[in-house]
Write a protein that holds these residues in place. Structure first.
Motif, PDB file in Angstrom:
ATOM      1  N   LEU A   1      -3.458 -47.789 -41.138  1.00 59.71           N
ATOM      2  CA  LEU A   1      -2.103 -47.745 -41.692  1.00 59.71           C
ATOM      3  C   LEU A   1      -1.123 -48.447 -40.749  1.00 59.71           C
ATOM      4  CD1 LEU A   1      -0.214 -46.455 -43.928  1.00 59.71           C
ATOM      5  CD2 LEU A   1       0.237 -44.696 -42.216  1.00 59.71           C
ATOM      6  N   ASP A   2      -0.322 -49.360 -41.293  1.00 59.75           N
ATOM      7  CA  ASP A   2       0.681 -50.056 -40.486  1.00 59.75           C
ATOM      8  C   ASP A   2       1.822 -49.089 -40.197  1.00 59.75           C
ATOM      9  OD1 ASP A   2       2.996 -51.661 -39.692  1.00 59.75           O
ATOM     10  OD2 ASP A   2       1.754 -53.378 -40.243  1.00 59.75           O
ATOM     11  N   LEU A   3       1.939 -48.688 -38.950  1.00 60.49           N
ATOM     12  CA  LEU A   3       2.908 -47.669 -38.548  1.00 60.49           C
ATOM     13  C   LEU A   3       4.351 -48.157 -38.596  1.00 60.49           C
ATOM     14  CD1 LEU A   3       0.892 -46.252 -35.517  1.00 60.49           C
ATOM     15  CD2 LEU A   3       1.071 -45.264 -37.820  1.00 60.49           C
ATOM     16  N   PHE A   4       4.554 -49.465 -38.581  1.00 58.77           N
ATOM     17  CA  PHE A   4       5.914 -50.009 -38.629  1.00 58.77           C
ATOM     18  C   PHE A   4       6.346 -50.288 -40.061  1.00 58.77           C
ATOM     19  CE2 PHE A   4       4.396 -50.861 -34.388  1.00 58.77           C
ATOM     20  CZ  PHE A   4       5.414 -50.286 -33.643  1.00 58.77           C
ATOM     21  N   ASP A   5       5.487 -50.940 -40.839  1.00 58.61           N
ATOM     22  CA  ASP A   5       5.830 -51.248 -42.232  1.00 58.61           C
ATOM     23  C   ASP A   5       6.058 -49.989 -43.052  1.00 58.61           C
ATOM     24  OD1 ASP A   5       5.729 -53.950 -41.714  1.00 58.61           O
ATOM     25  OD2 ASP A   5       3.794 -54.274 -42.713  1.00 58.61           O
ATOM     26  N   THR A   6       5.386 -48.907 -42.697  1.00 59.90           N
ATOM     27  CA  THR A   6       5.532 -47.649 -43.440  1.00 59.90           C
ATOM     28  C   THR A   6       6.643 -46.759 -42.888  1.00 59.90           C
ATOM     29  OG1 THR A   6       3.836 -46.626 -42.065  1.00 59.90           O
ATOM     30  CG2 THR A   6       3.122 -47.608 -44.163  1.00 59.90           C
ATOM     31  N   GLY A   7       7.275 -47.168 -41.792  1.00 63.78           N
ATOM     32  CA  GLY A   7       8.380 -46.403 -41.237  1.00 63.78           C
ATOM     33  C   GLY A   7       7.977 -45.226 -40.365  1.00 63.78           C
ATOM     34  N   VAL A   8       6.704 -45.124 -40.027  1.00 63.48           N
ATOM     35  CA  VAL A   8       6.269 -44.042 -39.147  1.00 63.48           C
ATOM     36  C   VAL A   8       6.872 -44.230 -37.763  1.00 63.48           C
ATOM     37  CG1 VAL A   8       4.277 -42.949 -38.031  1.00 63.48           C
ATOM     38  CG2 VAL A   8       4.131 -43.667 -40.433  1.00 63.48           C
ATOM     39  N   LEU A   9       6.890 -45.464 -37.288  1.00 59.04           N
ATOM     40  CA  LEU A   9       7.458 -45.782 -35.971  1.00 59.04           C
ATOM     41  C   LEU A   9       8.583 -46.797 -36.094  1.00 59.04           C
ATOM     42  CD1 LEU A   9       4.288 -46.298 -33.717  1.00 59.04           C
ATOM     43  CD2 LEU A   9       5.758 -44.288 -33.815  1.00 59.04           C
ATOM     44  N   ASN A  10       9.591 -46.631 -35.240  1.00 59.61           N
ATOM     45  CA  ASN A  10      10.620 -47.650 -35.074  1.00 59.61           C
ATOM     46  C   ASN A  10      10.588 -48.081 -33.604  1.00 59.61           C
ATOM     47  OD1 ASN A  10      12.195 -45.835 -33.474  1.00 59.61           O
ATOM     48  ND2 ASN A  10      13.124 -44.976 -35.315  1.00 59.61           N
ATOM     49  N   SER A  11      11.471 -48.949 -33.207  1.00 59.79           N
ATOM     50  CA  SER A  11      11.407 -49.510 -31.847  1.00 59.79           C
ATOM     51  C   SER A  11      11.597 -48.446 -30.765  1.00 59.79           C
ATOM     52  CB  SER A  11      12.420 -50.635 -31.673  1.00 59.79           C
ATOM     53  OG  SER A  11      13.723 -50.174 -31.966  1.00 59.79           O
ATOM     54  N   LEU A  12      12.474 -47.492 -30.968  1.00 58.29           N
ATOM     55  CA  LEU A  12      12.675 -46.428 -29.976  1.00 58.29           C
ATOM     56  C   LEU A  12      11.435 -45.543 -29.880  1.00 58.29           C
ATOM     57  CD1 LEU A  12      14.409 -44.936 -27.950  1.00 58.29           C
ATOM     58  CD2 LEU A  12      15.424 -43.674 -29.844  1.00 58.29           C
ATOM     59  N   GLN A  13      10.874 -45.209 -31.028  1.00 61.71           N
ATOM     60  CA  GLN A  13       9.669 -44.388 -31.032  1.00 61.71           C
ATOM     61  C   GLN A  13       8.497 -45.127 -30.396  1.00 61.71           C
ATOM     62  OE1 GLN A  13       9.991 -43.771 -35.230  1.00 61.71           O
ATOM     63  NE2 GLN A  13      10.551 -41.627 -34.969  1.00 61.71           N
ATOM     64  N   LEU A  14       8.455 -46.444 -30.552  1.00 63.79           N
ATOM     65  CA  LEU A  14       7.411 -47.234 -29.903  1.00 63.79           C
ATOM     66  C   LEU A  14       7.513 -47.097 -28.388  1.00 63.79           C
ATOM     67  CD1 LEU A  14       5.087 -49.252 -29.782  1.00 63.79           C
ATOM     68  CD2 LEU A  14       6.789 -51.084 -29.991  1.00 63.79           C
ATOM     69  N   LEU A  15       8.721 -47.151 -27.860  1.00 55.88           N
ATOM     70  CA  LEU A  15       8.898 -46.981 -26.418  1.00 55.88           C
ATOM     71  C   LEU A  15       8.429 -45.598 -25.965  1.00 55.88           C
ATOM     72  CD1 LEU A  15      12.382 -48.677 -25.907  1.00 55.88           C
ATOM     73  CD2 LEU A  15      10.119 -49.587 -25.330  1.00 55.88           C
ATOM     74  N   GLU A  16       8.727 -44.576 -26.760  1.00 60.49           N
ATOM     75  CA  GLU A  16       8.267 -43.226 -26.436  1.00 60.49           C
ATOM     76  C   GLU A  16       6.742 -43.163 -26.467  1.00 60.49           C
ATOM     77  OE1 GLU A  16      10.175 -40.962 -29.498  1.00 60.49           O
ATOM     78  OE2 GLU A  16      12.066 -40.822 -28.420  1.00 60.49           O
ATOM     79  N   LEU A  17       6.142 -43.785 -27.471  1.00 60.95           N
ATOM     80  CA  LEU A  17       4.689 -43.787 -27.594  1.00 60.95           C
ATOM     81  C   LEU A  17       4.046 -44.512 -26.417  1.00 60.95           C
ATOM     82  CD1 LEU A  17       2.106 -43.184 -29.204  1.00 60.95           C
ATOM     83  CD2 LEU A  17       2.508 -45.328 -30.442  1.00 60.95           C
ATOM     84  N   ILE A  18       4.601 -45.644 -26.027  1.00 60.27           N
ATOM     85  CA  ILE A  18       4.077 -46.379 -24.877  1.00 60.27           C
ATOM     86  C   ILE A  18       4.168 -45.523 -23.622  1.00 60.27           C
ATOM     87  CG2 ILE A  18       4.468 -48.369 -23.354  1.00 60.27           C
ATOM     88  CD1 ILE A  18       5.231 -49.950 -25.923  1.00 60.27           C
ATOM     89  N   GLY A  19       5.259 -44.791 -23.465  1.00 61.75           N
ATOM     90  CA  GLY A  19       5.408 -43.895 -22.319  1.00 61.75           C
ATOM     91  C   GLY A  19       4.334 -42.813 -22.321  1.00 61.75           C
ATOM     92  N   TRP A  20       4.051 -42.245 -23.484  1.00 62.40           N
ATOM     93  CA  TRP A  20       2.995 -41.229 -23.585  1.00 62.40           C
ATOM     94  C   TRP A  20       1.633 -41.834 -23.257  1.00 62.40           C
ATOM     95  CZ3 TRP A  20      -1.189 -40.811 -27.064  1.00 62.40           C
ATOM     96  CH2 TRP A  20      -1.904 -39.609 -26.970  1.00 62.40           C
ATOM     97  N   LEU A  21       1.350 -43.006 -23.814  1.00 65.82           N
ATOM     98  CA  LEU A  21       0.075 -43.671 -23.536  1.00 65.82           C
ATOM     99  C   LEU A  21      -0.068 -43.961 -22.044  1.00 65.82           C
ATOM    100  CD1 LEU A  21       0.049 -46.178 -26.531  1.00 65.82           C
ATOM    101  CD2 LEU A  21      -1.488 -44.212 -26.242  1.00 65.82           C
ATOM    102  N   ARG A  22       1.024 -44.411 -21.433  1.00 66.89           N
ATOM    103  CA  ARG A  22       1.011 -44.723 -19.993  1.00 66.89           C
ATOM    104  C   ARG A  22       0.653 -43.483 -19.175  1.00 66.89           C
ATOM    105  NH1 ARG A  22       5.873 -44.366 -17.704  1.00 66.89           N
ATOM    106  NH2 ARG A  22       5.420 -43.839 -15.595  1.00 66.89           N
TER     107      ARG A  22
END
Length: 93
Positions: free
Chosen positions: A28-49
């Protein structure tokens, strides 16, 4: 717990609290479907890190690497120091 399952669980718990992890398709495309936006992507990258000890400061980050759970799994598997995932099981595609 597999890497894919752990990533899916985090995304569902953090960004889709009314959704079951089983309902989130790995492709599932997390951006096209609105699951993630740019701010949430930064949060997700921080969690992954933090979770997988990814050296994100040293990596070439591309939006394509975070478009789906499957893409995130590939990114983590490719860039995680050996043994840092702390999950059981191998690559699941």
């Amino acid at each position: 717990m597999s890497l894919r399952h752990e990533i899916t669980q985090h995304i569902v718990a953090t960004y889709l609290p009314d959704t079951s992890a089983a309902d989130l398709e790995p492709s599932l495309d997390l951006f096209d479907t609105g699951v993630l936006n740019s701010l949430q992507l930064l949060e997700l990258i921080g969690w992954l890190r933090e979770r997988y000890r990814l050296p994100v400061e040293d990596l070439d980050l591309s939006l394509q690497s975070f478009r789906s759970v499957a893409a995130i799994q590939d990114f983590v598997e490719t860039n995680t120091p050996t043994g840092a995932t702390g999950t059981t099981g191998g690559k699941t595609h």
